[in-house]
Design a protein around this motif. Structure first.
Motif, mmCIF file in Angstrom:
data_model
loop_
_atom_site.group_PDB
_atom_site.id
_atom_site.type_symbol
_atom_site.label_atom_id
_atom_site.label_comp_id
_atom_site.label_asym_id
_atom_site.label_seq_id
_atom_site.Cartn_x
_atom_site.Cartn_y
_atom_site.Cartn_z
ATOM 1 N N UNK A 61 11.047 22.233 6.347
ATOM 2 C CA UNK A 61 11.236 20.838 5.950
ATOM 3 C C UNK A 61 9.958 20.370 5.255
ATOM 4 N N UNK A 62 10.122 19.619 4.168
ATOM 5 C CA UNK A 62 8.961 19.153 3.401
ATOM 6 C C UNK A 62 9.046 17.642 3.208
ATOM 7 N N UNK A 63 7.885 16.985 3.130
ATOM 8 C CA UNK A 63 7.840 15.531 2.960
ATOM 9 C C UNK A 63 8.328 15.129 1.571
ATOM 10 N N UNK A 64 9.050 14.010 1.543
ATOM 11 C CA UNK A 64 9.438 13.375 0.274
ATOM 12 C C UNK A 64 8.836 11.978 0.291
ATOM 13 N N UNK A 78 14.059 5.120 9.156
ATOM 14 C CA UNK A 78 14.505 5.377 7.785
ATOM 15 C C UNK A 78 15.994 5.688 7.722
ATOM 16 N N UNK A 79 16.619 5.860 8.904
ATOM 17 C CA UNK A 79 18.052 6.104 8.939
ATOM 18 C C UNK A 79 18.456 7.542 9.194
ATOM 19 N N UNK A 122 7.985 9.089 7.774
ATOM 20 C CA UNK A 122 8.034 9.736 6.456
ATOM 21 C C UNK A 122 9.303 10.585 6.383
ATOM 22 N N UNK A 123 9.918 10.619 5.194
ATOM 23 C CA UNK A 123 11.165 11.354 4.975
ATOM 24 C C UNK A 123 10.891 12.848 4.802
ATOM 25 N N UNK A 124 11.782 13.677 5.364
ATOM 26 C CA UNK A 124 11.698 15.134 5.203
ATOM 27 C C UNK A 124 12.985 15.643 4.553
ATOM 28 N N UNK A 169 10.015 12.130 10.151
ATOM 29 C CA UNK A 169 9.001 12.393 11.171
ATOM 30 C C UNK A 169 7.958 11.279 11.102
ATOM 31 N N UNK A 170 6.883 11.436 11.859
ATOM 32 C CA UNK A 170 5.845 10.391 11.902
ATOM 33 C C UNK A 170 4.493 10.993 11.567
ATOM 34 N N UNK A 171 3.594 10.126 11.121
ATOM 35 C CA UNK A 171 2.231 10.565 10.796
ATOM 36 C C UNK A 171 1.188 10.032 11.786
ATOM 37 N N UNK A 172 1.518 8.946 12.502
ATOM 38 C CA UNK A 172 0.507 8.236 13.297
ATOM 39 C C UNK A 172 0.956 8.133 14.757
#
Length: 682
Positions: A663-666, A540-541, A584-586, A471-474
Motif C-alpha cells: 500500500x502506498x500513500x496518495x 477519510x471514509x 492519509x489515504x493509501x 492510515x495515520x501519521x501522528x
C-alpha cells in the motif's frame, strides 16, 4: 469418395483451432456439407451455421463457446470441436484439447495474426497433440506459398511441411498439387476437385517442392535419407507412412491448402485426417490412461440447457458405457447417467450406449465438473488431466436489476462459472459487491447476455471499487466515554486509548496496559471489539490500517458498565481520535507482468507510463521467440482497463498477471478527488 475401408482407429475427435476470424466455423460448415451431414453449408454472417448457434454468437458474429458436431466420412465417425479463436474465450479450447486425437489449426497468410497463431501452436506442442495447419482463404492469396510458409514458420517450433502447392492461373489460385500423391487437382466450388494432368511448369514445381518435403521427412528417417542421397524415388506408401508417423510423434506439422467458404480443399483434409491422424487408443496412451475393461471418460465441457438440464460433454477414452450407469469422478463425486446424447446440433438425439472413441453428452451428472475423469468402476479414478483456468484480467461489479432476483443471480453465476471456469465470482467484503472477473470486455459482455437470455436475470454493472485504505501519521492519546441513563440500569464505559502509527504493512495491533483495575479484565475484549468497529471506516471514509491502539486507562460503574458500554466507548474514542492523527489515504500497488510480441514492447512501455506505472525492467520471454516480458509497479486504480489497451496494442495477443505488493500513500489533488468521489458514491 473412394473405397469405403473402415478405419480400425474408432470414432475420432478433431479440434478446429486458430486465430480469431481465421474461418474455423466456416470450415466446420464446409466439412459437414461435403460429408453429407447437412444439405448445404450455413453462413456465420447470415446466422445459419451449425457452429455459433447461441444467441450471443449470432449477435456478435463470432465464436463465444465451443461447438461440437458429428459427421461420417468413408464409414468412420468424426466429431469436430469448433473452438473459439478469441483469447478471451480460450479456456474452452484448453479444456477440450486433451480429449482430441488431432487438431486442425486454421490460419491465413496474415502477419498480424502470427502472435495469436504462436500461442495456439504452443498449447498444442506442450500437450503433444498432433496437428495439421489448414491455410485457409487461399483464393485470396497474393504472395507465393514459400513466402507464406517463411512468414508462418516462426510460430511453430517444429517444421511446417508443405503437403500441397497451389496451381496459379493469372495471379489467382485455381487448384493444387498433392506432393504425397503426385497428382494435380483443379478446384470446383462446392464440389469435389477435378484431377488434371500434372505437366509443364506445375510438374517442375512439384518435383522441387516434393523433394523439399522429403528432405524434411528424411531428418527423422535414415532409410529415406539414403534413398534421397542415391537419387532413388521412395515408394509412395513409405512416404505416407513417414508423414503419419512424424505427425503423430510431433516432429512435423503438415500444411494443407484450401478455401473453406468455397469448400475447396475439404476432402483432401478429411483424407489426411483419416489416414494420418491417430485414434482413440493412441490418445488414451498419450493421456496415461490405465489399461482396463472399465469405461473411462474425460469431461471437457459443461453446459446448462434451458430444458434438458446439465450436460457433460465427454470423450470416452476406453470401454463401453450404458445409459443409467453409475460413474465415479476423479473429484470425488458419483452420479448416475441420465441420458447419452449425440453431440450435434441441439443435443436431442439419444443413444443407448457409447463406445471407446465416442464423443457424447451425458445427462444430469450434477456433482461432475469440467476436467473430471470418469469411470464406471467401483473405485474413484485418478485424474488424467489438470487444466487450470487463466488468471482473469478484467472485472465488473454486477447486481440484479430487481432485488428479488438476488438469489437467482447467485445461482446463475454459479452455473456460468461451472460452464466456464475462467469466469470467477468474488464477493468484495469491503464494498459488499459481487464482482465478476473475466478475460476481457467481450467475455464479460457475453456473460451478462447469458445471465439475461438463458437464466432470466437482468443485471446492472459498474466498475468495481478499489481497495483504498487509510492510515495515520501522528500519535495521540484520546479518551472515549459513553454514559447513558434511561431509567433502571444505565450504560457507562470510559476508556483512554493511545493511538500510534505502525510501519507500512504491519496492519492493526491491540494492546492493553491497564493498572489498578481501572477497566475490569472482563471488559477488555469488548474494548478491542469497539476499536475494530471504528477501524472499518476512518475519517477519510476508508478502512484504517497500520496502527496500534493501546488501552491505558479508564473507569467503570459497578452497576451500569457492560460489554456493550465499553465497546461503544472504545468506538467513540477511536472515531474522535483518528481525525487528529493526520490521516492519509493509501492505495494498493501491484506488480504487473505483461507478455507481448517484441514489436509492441515500446507501445506497452508508453501505456504503463501513462497509467502511473513504474517500469521495473523487461527481458525476452523465456522460450518464446519474438516475445518480451515487461514488469512494472502499478496502482490498482490504473489496472482496471489495462487489458483493453494491451490487447489493442498487440492485435489481441498480449496479456498480463498481477500480484499485490504494498500500500502506498496518495496525497494532494489525487487524494482529494478519490475521497470526494467516494463520498459522492456513498
Amino acid at each position: 469418395m473412394g473405397q469405403d475401408v473402415r478405419s480400425p482407429r474408432g470414432p475420432r475427435c478433431i479440434a478446429l483451432v486458430g486465430p480469431f476470424q481465421s474461418g474455423k466455423t466456416t470450415l466446420l460448415e464446409a466439412i459437414l456439407a461435403r460429408t453429407g451431414a447437412i444439405p448445404r453449408a450455413g453462413s456465420v454472417d447470415a446466422g445459419t451455421s451449425v457452429g455459433d448457434a447461441s444467441p450471443e454468437a449470432r449477435h456478435h458474429k463470432m465464436t463465444v463457446g465451443l461447438t461440437a458436431a458429428t459427421t461420417s466420412f468413408m464409414g468412420d465417425s468424426y466429431t469436430f470441436l469448433d473452438c473459439p479463436g478469441s483469447v478471451e474465450f480460450a479456456h474452452d479450447m484448453r479444456a477440450a484439447l486433451p480429449a482430441v486425437d488431432a487438431a486442425v489449426v486454421v490460419c491465413e497468410a496474415d502477419e498480424k495474426k502470427l502472435p495469436q497463431l504462436q500461442i495456439i501452436l504452443r498449447e498444442l506442442e506442450e500437450m503433444k497433440i498432433p496437428r495439421f495447419l489448414f491455410l485457409n482463404k487461399i483464393d485470396r492469396a497474393n504472395k507465393r506459398i514459400r513466402e507464406t510458409l517463411a512468414t508462418l514458420q516462426p510460430a511453430s517450433r517444429v517444421p511446417l511441411v508443405l503437403r500441397q502447392i497451389p496451381i496459379w492461373k493469372d495471379e489467382l489460385i485455381e487448384g493444387f498439387v498433392d506432393l504425397a500423391l503426385e497428382r494435380a487437382f483443379i478446384y470446383r466450388e462446392h464440389k469435389a476437385s477435378e484431377v488434371v494432368a500434372l505437366e509443364g511448369g506445375n510438374l517442375d514445381r512439384e518435383k522441387e517442392a516434393r523433394f523439399s518435403m522429403l528432405e524434411k521427412l528424411a531428418d527423422h528417417d535414415d532409410a529415406l535419407m539414403e534413398q534421397l542421397l542415391e537419387d532413388i524415388q521412395p515408394p509412395r506408401d513409405a512416404v505416407f507412412d513417414d508423414l503419419a508417423r512424424e505427425l503423430r510423434e510431433g516432429l512435423i506439422c503438415p500444411v494443407l491448402l484450401g478455401a473453406a467458404a468455397r469448400e475447396n480443399g475439404v476432402l483432401r483434409l478429411m483424407k489426411a485426417l483419416r489416414h494420418e491422424a491417430p485414434g482413440i487408443a493412441e490418445t488414451a496412451q498419450r493421456l496415461g490412461a490405465p489399461e482396463s475393461k472399465d469405461a473411462l471418460g474425460y469431461v471437457f465441457k459443461t453446459l446448462h440447457s434451458q430444458h434438458g438440464g446439465k450436460l457433460s460433454l465427454t470423450r470416452l477414452l476406453a470401454g463401453h458405457l450404458d445409459d443409467g450407469a453409475t460413474l465415479q469422478s476423479s473429484s470425488g463425486g458419483a452420479s448416475r447417467v441420465s441420458g447419452i446424447l449425440a453431440v450435434s446440433g441441439a443435443y436431442d438425439s439419444k443413444r443407448p450406449s457409447a463406445e471407446a472413441g465416442d464423443t457424447v453428452a451425458l445427462g444430469k451428472l450434477d456433482p461432475i465438473k469440467t476436467g473430471d475423469t470418469l469411470s464406471n468402476s467401483k473405485t474413484q479414478p485418478a485424474a488424467l488431466i489438470a487444466v487450470e483456468a487463466t488468471s482473469p484480467v478484467l472485472a465488473t461489479s454486477v447486481a440484479a436489476n430487481d432485488r428479488k432476483d438476488d438469489v437467482k443471480l447467485g445461482q446463475a453465476l454459479a452455473r456460468l462459472h461451472e460452464e466456464d471456469p475462467s469466469l470467477v465470482v468474488v464477493q468484495n467484503a469491503q464494498t459488499h459487491d459481487t464482482v465478476l472477473w473475466g478475460q476481457g470486455e467481450m467475455h464479460l459482455r457475453v456473460a451478462s447476455e447469458r445471465l439475461r437470455d438463458r437464466f432470466g436475470v437482468s443485471v446492472k454493472s459498474h466498475a468495481p471499487g478499489i481497495g483504498y485504505q487509510e492510515t495515520i501519521r501522528k500519535p495521540i492519546t484520546q479518551r472515549g466515554r459513553h454514559k447513558k441513563q434511561s431509567g433502571g440500569h444505565g450504560q457507562f464505559g470510559d476508556v483512554v486509548l493511545d493511538i500510534k502509527p505502525l510501519p507500512r504493512g504491519d496492519g492493526f495491533k491491540f494492546a492493553e496496559k491497564v493498572v489498578g483495575g481501572a477497566v475490569p479484565r472482563n471488559y477488555i475484549p469488548a474494548v478491542e471489539e469497539g476499536v475494530v468497529d471504528g477501524l472499518t471506516r476512518g475519517p477519510l471514509g476508508f478502512p484504517v490500517t497500520d496502527l496500534q491502539v493501546t488501552l491505558t486507562d479508564g473507569s467503570y460503574h459497578s452497576v451500569d458498565s457492560s460489554d456493550l458500554a465499553f465497546r461503544t466507548a472504545a468506538r467513540i474514542g477511536l472515531n474522535e481520535g483518528l481525525p487528529q492523527c493526520q490521516p492519509v489515504l493509501l492505495e494498493p500497488i501491484y506488480v504487473v507482468e505483461i507478455v507481448c510480441p517484441t514489436d509492441a514492447t515500446a507501445k506497452i512501455n508508453a501505456i504503463l507510463s501513462a497509467r502511473r506505472g513504474q517500469i521495473l525492467g523487461f527481458d525476452t520471454r523465456d522460450g518464446w521467440s519474438g516475445w518480451d516480458s515487461v514488469r512494472a509497479m502499478m496502482p490498482e486504480a490504473e489496472i482496471g482497463e489495462l487489458i483493453v489497451e494491451l490487447r489493442s496494442a498487440t492485435a489481441g495477443a498480449g496479456s498480463f498477471t498481477r500480484q499485490f505488493d504494498h500500500m502506498a500513500e496518495v496525497t494532494g489533488r489525487a487524494a482529494d478527488q478519490i475521497i470526494a468521489a467516494h463520498r459522492d458514491a456513498a
